[in-house]
Design an enzyme around this catalytic site. Structure first.
Site, mmCIF file in Angstrom:
data_model
loop_
_atom_site.group_PDB
_atom_site.id
_atom_site.type_symbol
_atom_site.label_atom_id
_atom_site.label_comp_id
_atom_site.label_asym_id
_atom_site.label_seq_id
_atom_site.Cartn_x
_atom_site.Cartn_y
_atom_site.Cartn_z
ATOM 1 C CG ASP A 292 -2.094 0.923 1.099
ATOM 2 O OD1 ASP A 292 -2.874 1.027 2.051
ATOM 3 O OD2 ASP A 292 -2.230 1.567 0.023
ATOM 4 C CG ASP B 257 -6.130 -5.118 2.132
ATOM 5 O OD1 ASP B 257 -6.768 -4.399 1.324
ATOM 6 O OD2 ASP B 257 -5.794 -4.730 3.260
ATOM 7 C CB CYS C 172 -10.735 -26.832 8.905
ATOM 8 S SG CYS C 172 -9.212 -25.963 8.494
ATOM 9 C CB CYS D 226 -5.558 -25.847 8.799
ATOM 10 S SG CYS D 226 -6.212 -25.513 10.443
ATOM 11 C CB CYS E 218 -8.678 -28.232 12.107
ATOM 12 S SG CYS E 218 -9.301 -26.547 12.322
ATOM 13 C CG HIS F 172 -8.951 -22.457 11.715
ATOM 14 N ND1 HIS F 172 -9.448 -23.525 10.982
ATOM 15 C CD2 HIS F 172 -9.991 -21.606 11.857
ATOM 16 C CE1 HIS F 172 -10.724 -23.344 10.732
ATOM 17 N NE2 HIS F 172 -11.094 -22.181 11.262
#
Lengths: 394, 321
Positions: free
Chosen positions: B25, B199, B237, B239, B242, B267
């Site tokens: 940015d 974002d 999930c 990940c 998890c 997560h």
């Protein structure tokens, strides 16, 4: 008969050094923990800043065990049993053996807080009294692989003989209770010996030790507590005490030790340590910068010695020469670098050119400096990874 | 000192050893977040340091040069940003200045061949201003566009309308980056409106405070109701959090150990990526409206959908069940 989880003494080295191992069944796997070894220090069951997934990148988890303390897990200890999980699984390390200690080895324990009803632990919610039945309940709930028997730790070189006697008699009482109420085939108990007993009242200490040894077939190892007096280790004291202990039982000295102190303790016959010094170093934003050039890996000789000056200014990046009092054939320099210092702003070298860890392979001192100065969470993670690997390699 | 260091390090990709894409940015948002430390003129923004009172001037040229040194793949123009709750002449001034600053940014940009410079549509909550702004920005033939000045404290009903105006005007063949969004529902609705990129600090920030994102909303793991909940954070999930940890354990360490921040950040980011993958896949397979219906029902099982979402989705022909 070789029980699983039993300590096997392999070789005796020079002095009192030993090589041994545990073969431990944990969570469906088998861990080979070779000693001298360290248990990975945890707080509330987690390695500071390091998730289970990252730990897998740092350690060969098939040959590690974690140290977990009752004080830092106290606030949630009642939530473990209903899960049906062992404490290892509950905290995210299902296949790793655990050693349950009473206190976080970094915790300073205040005198004057133990009595007939139990000993004190300092939890997140404040001081709590741990009595023997609560202790036994926690051990049974957590199902650790190894555990420290409840111990009255409130002794020092300035204790009265009366206090020493209270400590010794309570420790024996706790040991007896544990032997009766905890199934030793399921988990290994380590009885605690307080070094201060021997310094203040050798008479009472010997009696206590004799009683403990009478029961030695009912427990599995020894913890030596209070190894440092006035901030220093007296190796003679330790060796004298260890000389009275049976060879075939492992010895664990919990607590924060500098690397050369660990070497001294290994030479006195200690088998197990914890990595609390790594946690401490990481709290300061520091890293070990070990330039180990040649290590003598032969099992039959004494382990290497490192120089005694830890805080060498980082500019003098290499110390060549022989620092070992045994004149071993290698050179090493131990540094603690504080990466928050301004000098690292534009330093594009890795923490260590001889270290092969994730952090040293991927990142520069300049980037780590930036992460630390901006309080980014990634900073401590990378530092911790580097420190753990360096510590475990040494 | 920072840009000099990055120049020496040959760019941010090298400095942080990240081989994938980076977007930077311009520093413009700080005109809003640090408004009382900023003095805005045609030249640029002068910021006063709260630490030592020293001043630094951020001009469009300076912003682009810094971003050139950082070396990100996508860089943003310095825009004149106003808070979304501002009204009146200031909004007009900011919108018109943004266009002039865009031209200065384009002129100052040293590496157009390898860094894409995106302009930012401004105009507050005024449809006419937004339209004018977008039309001007389009004339500059940039590789993509950002929609800014939203996702502050404005009403959602205004928010979606401003997004919609922009996406209607901006060219269909170029990416639309909606800045500062956000919550799962916003991502779905704004994707329906035609946005491509987003974002937001939300997923990681909320993770650090112990909150996990799910397709059914959020759960604050610090709450004592999770003390003995041994299921994973999200059953659906895969990940690392998890598959290894329980809600009960994360509850035990949330806000106490940094590990909890990491576990939930992992997560939540995995969740966002799954969400965006589902959006993309359903669009590709021609079943996006069905996905939206299913998603919204998951978030609002009693069908008490927010009016703004209903309106926004309806504007693009999606009805909820």
């Amino acid at each position: 008969m070789n029980k699983l989880n039993q300590f096997i003494l392999e070789t005796l080295g020079s002095g009192n050094t030993r090589i041994g191992y545990f073969q431990i069944a944990a969570g469906g796997g088998v861990t080979l923990l070779q000693t001298p070894a360290f248990l990975i220090h945890t707080l509330s069951g987690s390695i500071p800043h390091v998730t289970s997934e990252v730990a897998d990148m740092v350690f060969n988890l098939g040959s590690q065990a974690i140290q977990i303390s009752i004080d830092t897990t106290y606030t949630f200890h009642e939530n473990v049993k209903p899960s049906g999980y062992t404490i290892s699984k509950f905290v995210g390390f299902p296949k790793i053996p655990s050693f349950l200690t009473i206190h976080n080895p970094l915790r300073e324990l205040l005198p004057g807080f133990n009595d007939r009803s139990g000993i004190s632990v300092w939890t997140r919610m404040g001081r709590r009294t741990l009595d023997i039945s609560k202790f036994i309940q926690i051990v049974n709930d957590f199902q650790p692989t190894f555990f420290q028997v409840l111990s009255d730790y409130d002794v020092s070189v300035s204790s009265s003989v009366k206090r020493i006697r209270k400590s010794t008699s309570r420790n024996l009482e706790y040991l007896n209770e544990v032997i009766q109420k905890i199934d030793s085939s399921a988990r290994s108990a380590f009885g605690t010996i307080e070094v201060s007993w021997f310094l203040v009242s050798p008479f009472d200490a010997e009696i206590a030790l004799t009683h403990m040894l009478e029961k030695q077939h009912d427990f599995n190892g020894f913890i030596l507590n209070g190894v440092k007096t006035s901030g220093k280790i007296n190796p003679i004291n330790i060796s004298n005490i260890i000389a009275k202990l049976p060879e075939n039982k492992p010895r664990f000295t919990p607590g924060e030790f500098k690397l050369w102190e660990i070497m001294d303790l290994v030479r006195s016959g200690v088998d197990l340590f914890d990595s609390s010094v790594v946690t401490r170093v990481s709290e300061e934003g520091q890293v070990f910068s070990l330039q180990l050039e040649k290590l003598n890996h032969s099992k039959a000789t004494a382990t290497p010695v490192l120089p005694s000056n830890e805080s060498i200014p980082a500019k003098s990046n290499q110390i060549n020469g022989d620092f070992s009092s045994d004149n071993e054939n290698f050179s090493a320099a131990q540094l603690v670098l504080n990466l928050r210092e301004k000098q690292y702003f534009g330093d594009f070298s890795p923490i260590s050119t001889t270290c092969n860890c994730y952090t040293c392979r991927k990142y520069t001192r300049a980037y780590l400096h930036h992460l630390l100065c901006t309080s980014e969470l990634l900073g401590p993670v990378l530092l911790m990874m580097q420190e753990q690997i360096t510590f475990s390699e040494s | 000192m920072g840009p000099g260091l990055l120049e020496e390090a040959r760019g941010l990709h090298n400095f942080m050893n990240w081989k994938r894409n980076i977007l930077t940015d311009s520093g413009g948002f700080q005109m809003v977040s640090l408004l009382n430390l900023a003095e805005i003129t045609e030249e640029g923004v002068k910021f006063k340091s709260p630490y030592d009172g020293s001043e630094c001037m951020l001009t469009p040229e300076e912003s682009i040069h810094i971003q050139n040194k950082i070396g990100a793949d996508i860089i943003m123009q310095l825009d004149d940003v106003v808070s979304s709750t501002t009204t009146g002449d200031r909004v007009v001034e900011a919108m018109e200045r943004t266009i002039r600053w865009l031209d200065r940014c384009i002129a100052a940009h040293k590496h157009p061949e390898r860094q894409s410079l995106f302009p930012i549509v401004q105009g507050g909550l005024n449809a006419e201003l937004r339209q004018r702004c977008a039309e001007e920005l389009i004339k500059r033939n940039t590789p993509g566009f950002a929609i800014g000045g939203l996702s502050g404290g404005e009403a959602k009903e205004d928010f979606w309308k401003m997004v919609s105006i922009s996406t209607e005007i901006l060219p269909k063949g170029k990416p639309r980056y909606l800045m500062g969004v956000g919550f799962s529902e916003d991502l779905v609705v704004c994707s329906a409106l035609g946005c491509d990129m987003y974002d937001c600090v939300f997923p990681t920030r909320t993770a650090r405070f112990g909150t996990a994102l799910l397709f059914t909303g959020q759960i604050t793991l610090k709450h004592k109701k999770f003390a003995q909940d041994y299921s994973p954070v999200d059953e659906t999930c895969h990940c690392s959090t998890c598959t290894t940890y329980s809600r009960a354990y994360i509850h035990s360490i949330a806000t106490q150990e940094t590990v909890a921040c990491h576990l939930l950040s992992i997560h939540n980011i995995a969740f966002q990526m799954r969400l965006m993958a589902k959006i993309r896949d359903s669009i590709k397979n021609g079943i996006f409206p069905e996905f939206v219906q299913e998603f919204m029902l998951g978030m609002y099982p009693t069908k008490n959908y927010p009016q703004w979402s209903l309106n926004a989705l309806s504007s693009v022909g999606i009805q909820l069940i």
